[in-house]
Design an enzyme around this catalytic site. Structure first.
Site, short mmCIF file in Angstrom:
data_model
loop_
_atom_site.label_atom_id
_atom_site.label_comp_id
_atom_site.label_asym_id
_atom_site.label_seq_id
_atom_site.Cartn_x
_atom_site.Cartn_y
_atom_site.Cartn_z
CB SER A 39 35.68 -24.00 -0.27
OG SER A 39 35.97 -23.65 1.03
CG HIS B 169 30.55 -25.04 1.93
ND1 HIS B 169 30.38 -24.23 0.84
CD2 HIS B 169 31.67 -24.61 2.54
CE1 HIS B 169 31.35 -23.34 0.81
NE2 HIS B 169 32.14 -23.55 1.82
CD GLU C 261 26.99 -24.11 -1.32
OE1 GLU C 261 28.17 -24.00 -0.91
OE2 GLU C 261 26.60 -23.62 -2.38
CG ASN D 262 33.43 -20.65 -2.22
OD1 ASN D 262 33.58 -19.48 -1.89
ND2 ASN D 262 33.50 -21.65 -1.36
#
Ligand code: CAA
Ligand code: NAD
Length: 285
Positions: A119, A140, A152, A190
């Site tokens: 993450s 991701h 991602e 994130n």
């Protein structure tokens, strides 16, 4: 590069979803975890998801059977020998991931790509644990994997263009939309999402509002599908804390300091939905 067989390492909420979408797209998949019971738990999630598709008339029993036939349970890392792509989805901890990548580098064939579903952790550092940094990349997925469209894709400092293009093509074959980013803490998803969640926790910590009120405001006021505290419980409070720590350490900026309440809950074993308790109670579920 031709990808036929994929190994997914970590049969938790992300790994099970990744294995499911890979098997649904026609790949042969090993779903691997430390113990048989953990793999079984992940397999059960896949079974349940596929059965729901059958119930809803989106998949036949035969198609479900064919997807399950493409899935093999694994507790032997040596199975990496048979794979073209390995997607790691274990706990968000650099030491655990680098140790794993060192072993995978030994077992996986020379042509194999090693991807991480991290993450927030630097792909470049994970890649440096191997002798093939050009074949290491971030892939991701978002939670819940079978539902969310985004992958991602994170280029490490040395990721080869051919490897990027292969992972982009695999993501499309999984019916996902790949978006390319460079390797900085938390990437894009994130770096933006987790400070919002952390701020929501600060608002509860400071007594500004209850978790229910915070969530209601963000759902009804901003049209978010879940409020930030429900989402934090859904992601896992341990994962949220690890991500905030990576942002804090990586940027050296106190605006990313994890809320003490988040630390307290994780220390108490309140990890959110997966442990039965977080900002909300899930014991009855
Ligand atoms: N696995 C598989 N499918 C699931 C699922 C799961 N865990 N949860 C829900 N679904 C499916 C349901 O079966 C349903 O499918 P159909 O429409 O085909 O029937 C569909 O998703 C909608 O579910 P529900 O009607 O039960 O509930 P909902 O409308 O509230 O949607 C949700 C659930 C999709 C999870 C929605 O609440 C949502 O989008 N929440 C936000 C999720 C999000 O932000 N994810 C990103 C987290 S951050 C991250 O992943 C990155 C990181 O590194 C931490
Ligand atoms: P989880 O706790 O549900 O599952 C992790 C699994 O990894 C467990 O089954 C555990 O037994 C296994 N595991 C741990 N160490 C292992 C090892 N050395 N070898 C094999 N298996 C091992 O966690 P999760 O939520 O699925 O998260 C996994 C990864 O995906 C993390 O890096 C996380 O940051 C990332 N991620 C999580 C989310 C999310 O919303 N939860 C979203 C995107 C990415």
């Amino acid at each position: 590069m031709n990808i036929q067989t994929i190994m997914v390492i970590g049969a938790g909420q992300m790994g099970s979803g990744i294995a499911q979408v890979c098997a649904m797209a026609g790949y042969s998949v090993y779903l691997h975890d430390l113990k048989e019971e953990f793999v079984e738990k992940g397999m059960n999630i896949v079974h349940k998801n596929l059965s729901r598709q059958v119930e809803k008339g989106r998949m036949t029993e035969e198609e479900k059977g064919a997807v399950l036939d493409r899935l093999t349970a694994s507790t032997e890392l040596k199975n990496a020998e048979k794979c073209d792509l390995i997607i790691e989805a274990v706990v968000e901890n650099m030491e655990v991931k680098t140790n794993l990548f060192k072993i995978l580098d030994e077992f996986a064939p020379e042509h194999a790509i090693l991807a991480s579903n991290t993450s927030s952790l630097p792909i470049t550092e994970i890649a440096a644990a191997t002798k093939r940094p050009e074949k290491v990349i971030g892939m991701h997925f978002m939670n819940p994997v079978p539902v969310m469209k985004l992958v991602e894709i994170i280029r490490g400092l040395q990721t080869a263009d051919e490897v990027y293009e292969t992972i982009e093509a695999v993501s499309r074959k999984l019916s996902k939309v790949p978006v390319e980013v460079n390797d900085f803490p938390g990437f894009i998803s994130n770096r933006i999402l987790m400070p919002m969640i952390n701020e929501a926790i600060f608002a509860v910590y400071e007594g500004v509002a209850t978790p229910e009120a915070v969530d209601e405001i963000m759902k009804l006021g901003m049209n978010h599908p879940m409020g930030p505290l429900t989402l934090a419980d859904f992601i896992g409070l341990d994962t949220c804390l690890y991500i905030m720590e990576t942002l804090h350490e990586g940027f050296g900026d106190d605006k990313y300091r994890p809320c003490p309440l988040l630390r307290k809950y994780v220390k108490a074993g309140w990890l959110g939905k997966k442990s039965g308790k977080g900002f909300y109670d899930y014991q009855a579920n």
